[in-house]
Design a protein around this motif. Structure first.
Motif, PDB file in Angstrom:
ATOM      1  N   LEU A   1     -22.235  36.181  14.990  1.00  0.00           N
ATOM      2  CA  LEU A   1     -22.553  36.499  16.374  1.00  0.00           C
ATOM      3  C   LEU A   1     -21.334  36.212  17.240  1.00  0.00           C
ATOM      4  N   PHE A   2     -20.942  37.203  18.022  1.00  0.00           N
ATOM      5  CA  PHE A   2     -19.897  37.038  19.023  1.00  0.00           C
ATOM      6  C   PHE A   2     -20.556  36.782  20.373  1.00  0.00           C
ATOM      7  N   VAL A   3     -20.030  35.847  21.133  1.00  0.00           N
ATOM      8  CA  VAL A   3     -20.458  35.626  22.510  1.00  0.00           C
ATOM      9  C   VAL A   3     -19.339  36.108  23.417  1.00  0.00           C
ATOM     10  N   SER A   4     -19.644  37.106  24.239  1.00  0.00           N
ATOM     11  CA  SER A   4     -18.643  37.733  25.105  1.00  0.00           C
ATOM     12  C   SER A   4     -18.754  37.180  26.519  1.00  0.00           C
ATOM     13  N   LEU A   5     -17.641  36.680  27.034  1.00  0.00           N
ATOM     14  CA  LEU A   5     -17.601  36.095  28.369  1.00  0.00           C
ATOM     15  C   LEU A   5     -16.763  36.966  29.301  1.00  0.00           C
ATOM     16  N   SER A   6     -17.237  37.103  30.523  1.00  0.00           N
ATOM     17  CA  SER A   6     -16.500  37.879  31.520  1.00  0.00           C
ATOM     18  C   SER A   6     -16.675  37.215  32.880  1.00  0.00           C
ATOM     19  N   GLY A   7     -16.126  36.012  33.006  1.00  0.00           N
ATOM     20  CA  GLY A   7     -16.228  35.289  34.260  1.00  0.00           C
ATOM     21  C   GLY A   7     -15.560  36.017  35.404  1.00  0.00           C
ATOM     22  N   LEU A   8     -16.117  35.858  36.596  1.00  0.00           N
ATOM     23  CA  LEU A   8     -15.555  36.527  37.770  1.00  0.00           C
ATOM     24  C   LEU A   8     -14.308  35.812  38.284  1.00  0.00           C
ATOM     25  N   THR A   9     -14.089  34.585  37.810  1.00  0.00           N
ATOM     26  CA  THR A   9     -12.886  33.825  38.149  1.00  0.00           C
ATOM     27  C   THR A   9     -12.391  33.109  36.902  1.00  0.00           C
ATOM     28  N   LEU A  10     -11.159  32.661  36.934  1.00  0.00           N
ATOM     29  CA  LEU A  10     -10.620  31.887  35.823  1.00  0.00           C
ATOM     30  C   LEU A  10     -11.428  30.611  35.625  1.00  0.00           C
ATOM     31  N   ASP A  11     -11.769  29.940  36.721  1.00  0.00           N
ATOM     32  CA  ASP A  11     -12.559  28.710  36.612  1.00  0.00           C
ATOM     33  C   ASP A  11     -13.914  28.956  35.964  1.00  0.00           C
ATOM     34  N   ASP A  12     -14.547  30.085  36.300  1.00  0.00           N
ATOM     35  CA  ASP A  12     -15.826  30.420  35.670  1.00  0.00           C
ATOM     36  C   ASP A  12     -15.663  30.580  34.157  1.00  0.00           C
ATOM     37  N   ASN A  13     -14.604  31.293  33.764  1.00  0.00           N
ATOM     38  CA  ASN A  13     -14.360  31.466  32.330  1.00  0.00           C
ATOM     39  C   ASN A  13     -14.152  30.123  31.643  1.00  0.00           C
ATOM     40  N   LEU A  14     -13.358  29.247  32.253  1.00  0.00           N
ATOM     41  CA  LEU A  14     -13.069  27.955  31.635  1.00  0.00           C
ATOM     42  C   LEU A  14     -14.313  27.073  31.568  1.00  0.00           C
ATOM     43  N   THR A  15     -15.172  27.164  32.583  1.00  0.00           N
ATOM     44  CA  THR A  15     -16.424  26.408  32.563  1.00  0.00           C
ATOM     45  C   THR A  15     -17.312  26.867  31.409  1.00  0.00           C
ATOM     46  N   MET A  16     -17.449  28.178  31.228  1.00  0.00           N
ATOM     47  CA  MET A  16     -18.266  28.700  30.129  1.00  0.00           C
ATOM     48  C   MET A  16     -17.661  28.344  28.775  1.00  0.00           C
ATOM     49  N   ILE A  17     -16.348  28.428  28.687  1.00  0.00           N
ATOM     50  CA  ILE A  17     -15.676  28.117  27.419  1.00  0.00           C
ATOM     51  C   ILE A  17     -15.852  26.651  27.053  1.00  0.00           C
ATOM     52  N   ASP A  18     -15.765  25.768  28.033  1.00  0.00           N
ATOM     53  CA  ASP A  18     -16.005  24.339  27.772  1.00  0.00           C
ATOM     54  C   ASP A  18     -17.418  24.116  27.246  1.00  0.00           C
ATOM     55  N   SER A  19     -18.385  24.789  27.854  1.00  0.00           N
ATOM     56  CA  SER A  19     -19.775  24.625  27.416  1.00  0.00           C
ATOM     57  C   SER A  19     -19.982  25.172  26.012  1.00  0.00           C
ATOM     58  N   LEU A  20     -19.356  26.309  25.709  1.00  0.00           N
ATOM     59  CA  LEU A  20     -19.474  26.885  24.375  1.00  0.00           C
ATOM     60  C   LEU A  20     -18.843  25.970  23.340  1.00  0.00           C
ATOM     61  N   LYS A  21     -17.704  25.396  23.688  1.00  0.00           N
ATOM     62  CA  LYS A  21     -17.034  24.462  22.775  1.00  0.00           C
ATOM     63  C   LYS A  21     -17.892  23.227  22.540  1.00  0.00           C
ATOM     64  N   ASP A  22     -18.459  22.683  23.594  1.00  0.00           N
ATOM     65  CA  ASP A  22     -19.277  21.476  23.483  1.00  0.00           C
ATOM     66  C   ASP A  22     -20.557  21.720  22.697  1.00  0.00           C
ATOM     67  N   ALA A  23     -21.031  22.972  22.699  1.00  0.00           N
ATOM     68  CA  ALA A  23     -22.281  23.290  22.009  1.00  0.00           C
ATOM     69  C   ALA A  23     -22.131  23.274  20.489  1.00  0.00           C
ATOM     70  N   VAL A  24     -20.902  23.311  20.009  1.00  0.00           N
ATOM     71  CA  VAL A  24     -20.610  23.268  18.570  1.00  0.00           C
ATOM     72  C   VAL A  24     -21.443  24.311  17.822  1.00  0.00           C
ATOM     73  N   THR A  25     -21.383  25.549  18.282  1.00  0.00           N
ATOM     74  CA  THR A  25     -22.078  26.651  17.635  1.00  0.00           C
ATOM     75  C   THR A  25     -21.075  27.490  16.845  1.00  0.00           C
ATOM     76  N   PRO A  26     -21.492  28.109  15.746  1.00  0.00           N
ATOM     77  CA  PRO A  26     -20.577  28.980  14.982  1.00  0.00           C
ATOM     78  C   PRO A  26     -20.272  30.309  15.677  1.00  0.00           C
ATOM     79  N   ALA A  27     -20.797  30.519  16.871  1.00  0.00           N
ATOM     80  CA  ALA A  27     -20.539  31.780  17.573  1.00  0.00           C
ATOM     81  C   ALA A  27     -19.046  31.998  17.764  1.00  0.00           C
ATOM     82  N   ILE A  28     -18.634  33.256  17.697  1.00  0.00           N
ATOM     83  CA  ILE A  28     -17.236  33.638  17.864  1.00  0.00           C
ATOM     84  C   ILE A  28     -17.015  34.021  19.321  1.00  0.00           C
ATOM     85  N   LEU A  29     -16.042  33.412  19.955  1.00  0.00           N
ATOM     86  CA  LEU A  29     -15.769  33.665  21.369  1.00  0.00           C
ATOM     87  C   LEU A  29     -14.939  34.928  21.548  1.00  0.00           C
ATOM     88  N   GLU A  30     -15.422  35.811  22.426  1.00  0.00           N
ATOM     89  CA  GLU A  30     -14.629  36.948  22.898  1.00  0.00           C
ATOM     90  C   GLU A  30     -14.540  36.855  24.416  1.00  0.00           C
TER      91      GLU A  30
END
Length: 314
Positions: free
Chosen positions: A99-128
């Motif tokens: 499963l790929f999880v695709s992120l498209s934050g409206l700002t750089l900070d939004d993207n980084l916030t989502m990426i931090d949460s995805l990293k902390d979740a320790v899921t095998p999902a692939i980040l796009e």
């Protein structure tokens, strides 16, 4: 029979066919249909930090009056918000398919916030990270702003610290292929590149009513389907040649095994279906796989690796 299994970032994948981000992947019921389908992998809707309703209707139209077959859309990133897709990612059966999880934050900070949460979740999902959202009014595509693209990739690489990928807009100039590839190659953690998002800011006119087909942006929207196949193939091959250490995912104009074969021949490891999936539903995956297998059998290829990236030039 041809063997359609493949490897993606060292992950075994049952076959190279999957959905395109944004199609049949907005809500859990659609994602579950993808999980149960013949697709070898799947990707969530490109999401923002908070839920979005998207642009006003009508915002998608299929262009099926005459050949070629295609679509125009100006969706405006309607999605359920990052937390919704993260919850789905945490319960997805990864033994069945990636499963790929695709992120498209409206700002750089939004993207980084989502990426931090995805990293902390320790899921095998692939980040796009989607660098190409051509249909959000007032927002430019990061993929066309090379300075911003470089900054984002540096920040994501530093914050995520594991392999991820990017979805790119279509490029039309050799110099832009070169410049984008040079930036991508600076970042070893950018492990894959998805080519392409829709061709932005097309205009389709209804001759009878003398109106645009869609409402947002005065009728300007992203073009998909047959209309984008040659551009998609060019981008797949351009980045396959320029980014030898990265895996390429092909997207654009795939409606049968024929186009899937072309994308793989141009260099794609996985191929995504958008417009045709929107119109036909998840049953399209098995049809495309059967057609791709038949083409491979006819040509004498036992695996996709035997012809991936082997496009001949005159």
């Amino acid at each position: 029979m041809a063997d359609l299994t493949t490897q993606f970032l060292d992950l075994p994948v049952k076959n190279p066919v999957m959905n395109a981000a944004g199609v049949w992947c907005s809500v859990a019921s659609q994602l579950e249909a993808l999980a149960e389908s013949a697709a070898g992998a799947m990707v969530t809707k490109s999401c923002t930090l908070q839920p979005r309703d998207g642009n006003p209707e009508p915002r998608y139209r299929v262009l099926d009056g005459d050949k070629p077959f295609g679509s125009i859309n100006s969706m405006g990133l309607p999605n359920e918000g990052f937390a919704y897709y993260l919850r789905y990612a945490q319960r997805h059966d990864y033994e069945e398919k990636p499963l790929f999880v695709s992120l498209s934050g409206l700002t750089l900070d939004d993207n980084l916030t989502m990426i931090d949460s995805l990293k902390d979740a320790v899921t095998p999902a692939i980040l796009e990270v989607n660098l190409s959202c051509p249909n959000v009014p007032g927002k430019s595509q990061i993929g066309y702003d090379f300075e911003s693209m470089d900054t984002l990739l540096a920040e994501v690489s530093s914050g995520y610290q594991r392999p991820f990928g990017v979805k790119l807009p279509p490029y039309f100039d050799m110099a832009h292929f070169d410049e984008a590839a040079e930036i991508l190659n600076r970042y070893p953690l950018v492990a894959f590149v998805t080519c392409i998002n829709s061709i932005g800011n097309a205009l389709v006119i209804d001759l009878a009513s003398e109106t645009t087909l869609i409402k947002p942006k005065d009728g300007f929207g992203g073009l998909g389907g047959d209309y984008v196949l040659p551009t998609a193939l060019a981008n797949v091959n351009a980045f396959y040649r320029r980014c030898p250490n990265k895996t390429i995912i092909g997207c654009g104009g795939i409606k049968s095994g024929r186009e899937a074969f072309m994308h793989i021949l141009a260099g794609a490891t996985l191929v995504q279906i958008g417009t045709s999936l929107y119109e036909e539903g998840p049953g399209i995956f098995q049809r495309v796989l059967d057609e791709l297998s038949a083409i491979m059998d006819e040509k004498g290829y036992a695996t996709t690796e035997e012809f991936r990236g082997k496009l001949k030039t005159l």
